[in-house]
Design an enzyme around this catalytic site. Structure first.
Site, PDB file in Angstrom:
ATOM      1  N   TYR A 171       3.723 -14.787  -6.188  1.00 53.98           N
ATOM      2  CA  TYR A 171       3.390 -13.438  -5.705  1.00 53.98           C
ATOM      3  C   TYR A 171       1.914 -13.127  -5.982  1.00 53.98           C
ATOM      4  O   TYR A 171       1.148 -12.801  -5.063  1.00 53.98           O
ATOM      5  CB  TYR A 171       4.320 -12.423  -6.388  1.00 53.98           C
ATOM      6  CG  TYR A 171       3.904 -10.993  -6.209  1.00 53.98           C
ATOM      7  CD1 TYR A 171       3.806 -10.424  -4.937  1.00 53.98           C
ATOM      8  CD2 TYR A 171       3.603 -10.192  -7.314  1.00 53.98           C
ATOM      9  CE1 TYR A 171       3.418  -9.102  -4.775  1.00 53.98           C
ATOM     10  CE2 TYR A 171       3.235  -8.875  -7.163  1.00 53.98           C
ATOM     11  CZ  TYR A 171       3.127  -8.330  -5.898  1.00 53.98           C
ATOM     12  OH  TYR A 171       2.736  -7.028  -5.738  1.00 53.98           O
ATOM     13  N   HIS A 231      12.161  -2.770 -10.871  1.00 49.21           N
ATOM     14  CA  HIS A 231      11.226  -1.961 -11.657  1.00 49.21           C
ATOM     15  C   HIS A 231      11.955  -1.168 -12.744  1.00 49.21           C
ATOM     16  O   HIS A 231      13.057  -0.663 -12.535  1.00 49.21           O
ATOM     17  CB  HIS A 231      10.433  -1.031 -10.731  1.00 49.21           C
ATOM     18  CG  HIS A 231       9.533  -1.809  -9.805  1.00 49.21           C
ATOM     19  ND1 HIS A 231       9.365  -1.517  -8.480  1.00 49.21           N
ATOM     20  CD2 HIS A 231       8.775  -2.907 -10.046  1.00 49.21           C
ATOM     21  CE1 HIS A 231       8.522  -2.391  -7.934  1.00 49.21           C
ATOM     22  NE2 HIS A 231       8.153  -3.244  -8.864  1.00 49.21           N
ATOM     23  N   ARG A 247       3.483  -1.744 -21.079  1.00 52.19           N
ATOM     24  CA  ARG A 247       3.009  -1.744 -19.700  1.00 52.19           C
ATOM     25  C   ARG A 247       2.332  -0.404 -19.395  1.00 52.19           C
ATOM     26  O   ARG A 247       2.525   0.589 -20.090  1.00 52.19           O
ATOM     27  CB  ARG A 247       4.172  -1.945 -18.716  1.00 52.19           C
ATOM     28  CG  ARG A 247       4.832  -3.325 -18.809  1.00 52.19           C
ATOM     29  CD  ARG A 247       3.907  -4.413 -18.305  1.00 52.19           C
ATOM     30  NE  ARG A 247       4.504  -5.745 -18.398  1.00 52.19           N
ATOM     31  CZ  ARG A 247       4.405  -6.579 -19.436  1.00 52.19           C
ATOM     32  NH1 ARG A 247       3.722  -6.217 -20.517  1.00 52.19           N
ATOM     33  NH2 ARG A 247       4.963  -7.773 -19.401  1.00 52.19           N
TER      34      ARG A 247
HETATM   35  N1  LIG Z   1       5.660  -1.112  -6.689  1.00 51.89           N
HETATM   36  C1  LIG Z   1       4.704  -1.511  -7.524  1.00 51.89           C
HETATM   37  O1  LIG Z   1       4.702  -1.139  -8.717  1.00 51.89           O
HETATM   38  C2  LIG Z   1       3.580  -2.408  -7.039  1.00 51.89           C
HETATM   39  C3  LIG Z   1       2.667  -2.923  -7.975  1.00 51.89           C
HETATM   40  C4  LIG Z   1       1.618  -3.717  -7.511  1.00 51.89           C
HETATM   41  C5  LIG Z   1       1.459  -3.950  -6.147  1.00 51.89           C
HETATM   42  N2  LIG Z   1       2.371  -3.452  -5.257  1.00 51.89           N
HETATM   43  C6  LIG Z   1       2.169  -3.710  -3.815  1.00 51.89           C
HETATM   44  O2  LIG Z   1       2.237  -2.471  -3.130  1.00 51.89           O
HETATM   45  C7  LIG Z   1       2.808  -2.649  -1.852  1.00 51.89           C
HETATM   46  C8  LIG Z   1       3.952  -1.680  -1.658  1.00 51.89           C
HETATM   47  O3  LIG Z   1       4.925  -1.881  -2.680  1.00 51.89           O
HETATM   48  P1  LIG Z   1       6.334  -1.123  -2.602  1.00 51.89           P
HETATM   49  O4  LIG Z   1       6.924  -1.182  -3.962  1.00 51.89           O
HETATM   50  O5  LIG Z   1       6.141   0.179  -1.928  1.00 51.89           O
HETATM   51  O6  LIG Z   1       7.132  -2.136  -1.642  1.00 51.89           O
HETATM   52  P2  LIG Z   1       8.317  -1.837  -0.614  1.00 51.89           P
HETATM   53  O7  LIG Z   1       9.113  -3.097  -0.503  1.00 51.89           O
HETATM   54  O8  LIG Z   1       9.030  -0.573  -0.982  1.00 51.89           O
HETATM   55  O9  LIG Z   1       7.561  -1.596   0.768  1.00 51.89           O
HETATM   56  C9  LIG Z   1       7.059  -2.655   1.552  1.00 51.89           C
HETATM   57  C10 LIG Z   1       7.279  -2.274   3.010  1.00 51.89           C
HETATM   58  O10 LIG Z   1       6.685  -3.273   3.833  1.00 51.89           O
HETATM   59  C11 LIG Z   1       7.555  -3.568   4.917  1.00 51.89           C
HETATM   60  N3  LIG Z   1       7.245  -4.937   5.341  1.00 51.89           N
HETATM   61  C12 LIG Z   1       7.273  -6.057   4.577  1.00 51.89           C
HETATM   62  N4  LIG Z   1       6.905  -7.121   5.296  1.00 51.89           N
HETATM   63  C13 LIG Z   1       6.614  -6.665   6.544  1.00 51.89           C
HETATM   64  C14 LIG Z   1       6.137  -7.288   7.736  1.00 51.89           C
HETATM   65  N5  LIG Z   1       5.911  -8.610   7.807  1.00 51.89           N
HETATM   66  N6  LIG Z   1       5.926  -6.509   8.821  1.00 51.89           N
HETATM   67  C15 LIG Z   1       6.155  -5.163   8.788  1.00 51.89           C
HETATM   68  N7  LIG Z   1       6.604  -4.520   7.693  1.00 51.89           N
HETATM   69  C16 LIG Z   1       6.827  -5.276   6.585  1.00 51.89           C
HETATM   70  C17 LIG Z   1       8.960  -3.391   4.348  1.00 51.89           C
HETATM   71  O11 LIG Z   1       9.913  -3.126   5.367  1.00 51.89           O
HETATM   72  C18 LIG Z   1       8.764  -2.202   3.406  1.00 51.89           C
HETATM   73  O12 LIG Z   1       8.994  -0.985   4.046  1.00 51.89           O
HETATM   74  C19 LIG Z   1       3.181  -4.110  -1.754  1.00 51.89           C
HETATM   75  O13 LIG Z   1       2.146  -4.783  -1.069  1.00 51.89           O
HETATM   76  C20 LIG Z   1       3.250  -4.563  -3.201  1.00 51.89           C
HETATM   77  O14 LIG Z   1       2.959  -5.934  -3.336  1.00 51.89           O
HETATM   78  C21 LIG Z   1       3.423  -2.682  -5.668  1.00 51.89           C
END
Ligand SMILES: NC(=O)c1ccc[n+]([C@@H]2O[C@H](COP(=O)([O-])OP(=O)(O)OC[C@H]3O[C@@H](n4cnc5c(N)ncnc54)[C@H](O)[C@@H]3O)[C@@H](O)[C@H]2O)c1
Length: 328
Positions: A141, A187, A219
């Protein structure tokens, strides 16, 4: 601005879209809904259902809606799964991300905010972590997020696409409309709150023999609204430059036990805990220095108090006991 939010039907993307709409921007959510929820697309935003790999639909959307900037949040983000299935992570986080960059290049859109992660640092040598610290991801990742960050540098040089890469630590909390509902949930705060509602029997704590205050891992939790506001601020630099910023709350962070105890107080419920073995690759402490974004963009977290973060998540969960209406 007219902004496209990829992944805007997901947890953080829905809150970022809400901030954009509240700030008077025109937001278009682009999401396949493969993980997100139609109901999480906030009122006032346009919605296009599509995959990042569909370059034609992306180009049409960028052109028809006159998009000026993209906030790219769509990705896969389960650390364990990424180690088991690297192909899935390279395809969605790198190949599909490049399809988006190609569509932007072809459409003349030159501003991008990217959701990166603390996982690009791996197991850091010092705390708090600064943007200049070495990148050494310990899972696929983090590696794929770093690969995309590196691609951004070359697309900027070749095609003038400016970017803000935001390396989030642990996003948590909710607004009245938007909360965290993942399946599977990985989470800590939603897991603890699921144990409070009886949706799960207990919280598993991975190790209590770390060299920290109470033996559990430390964290850094950032309220999702503070995180979302940083995206809107970051849009403001992209006409002239690119940047990489950490986003956490700073301070000393919180132990897993701190979070469980605050959740007990906030919910008034008994939360059962079982202590299991350490997980491979879990550093004892991960805390961000967010001084760079504070200094350069004037970002100030408003909700850095853990109690406020947990309370907002609990309020949302009580209003949405089964998450979003699609049963996912
Ligand atoms: N949640 C955290 O604490 C955290 C921490 C660090 C980084 N991130 C990054 O933040 C971003 C959002 O995280 P989140 O927790 O909201 O994730 P999430 O899974 O809730 O949301 C991701 C969204 O992207 C959409 N998606 C994924 N692949 C796709 C594709 N190929 N085409 C179109 N849509 C697509 C999914 O349907 C989903 O709605 C991610 O990139 C994640 O890596 C999150």
């Amino acid at each position: 601005m007219r902004v496209l939010v990829t992944g805007g039907a997901g947890y953080i993307g829905s809150v970022v879209t809400e901030e954009l709409v509240n700030g008077g921007h025109e937001a278009t959510v682009y999401d396949s809904l493969y993980k997100g929820h139609r109901e999480a697309v906030v009122p006032g935003a346009e919605f296009v259902q599509g995959d990042l790999l569909d370059g034609e639909l992306l180009r049409r959307t960028l052109a028809e809606r006159g998009i000026e900037a993209v906030i790219h949040m769509a990705a896969d983000s389960l650390v364990g799964e990424s180690v088991q299935n690297p192909a899935k992570y390279y395809r969605n986080n790198v190949t599909a991300g490049l399809a988006l960059l190609d569509a932007m290049r072809d459409s003349g859109v030159t501003r991008l905010v990217f959701s990166s992660t603390a996982a690009v640092y791996g197991e850091p040598e010092k705390q708090p972590i600064e943007e200049t610290d070495p990148n050494a991801p310990t899972n696929t990742y983090g590696e794929t997020k770093l690969a995309f960050e590196r691609a951004l540098r070359w697309y900027e040089q070749a095609h003038g696409i400016h970017y803000a890469s935001l390396r989030y630590f642990n996003a948590a909390g909710a607004t009245r409309l938007c909360g965290e509902w993942h399946d599977p949930e990985s989470h800590l705060i939603p897991i603890i709150l699921q144990a409070a509602t009886g949706r799960r029997t207990h919280v598993e704590v991975y190790g209590d023999d770390y060299p920290t205050r109470d033996g559990t891992c430390v964290r850094d939790y950032i309220h999702v609204v503070d995180l979302a506001r940083a995206h809107v601020l970051a849009l403001g630099i992209l006409h002239e430059r690119s940047a990489v910023y950490n986003l956490g709350c700073g301070g000393d962070g919180y132990t897993v036990n701190d979070v469980i105890n605050v959740a007990r107080e906030v919910t008034g419920r008994d939360i059962q805990v079982r202590v299991g073995a350490r997980r491979a690759g879990d550093p004892a402490v991960l805390v961000a220095s967010s001084s760079k974004i504070k200094r350069e963009l004037g970002w100030e977290p408003e909700f850095q108090d853990l109690r406020k973060i947990v309370s907002s998540a609990w309020d949302w969960l009580q209003a949405h006991p089964n998450g979003y209406g699609d049963g996912k």
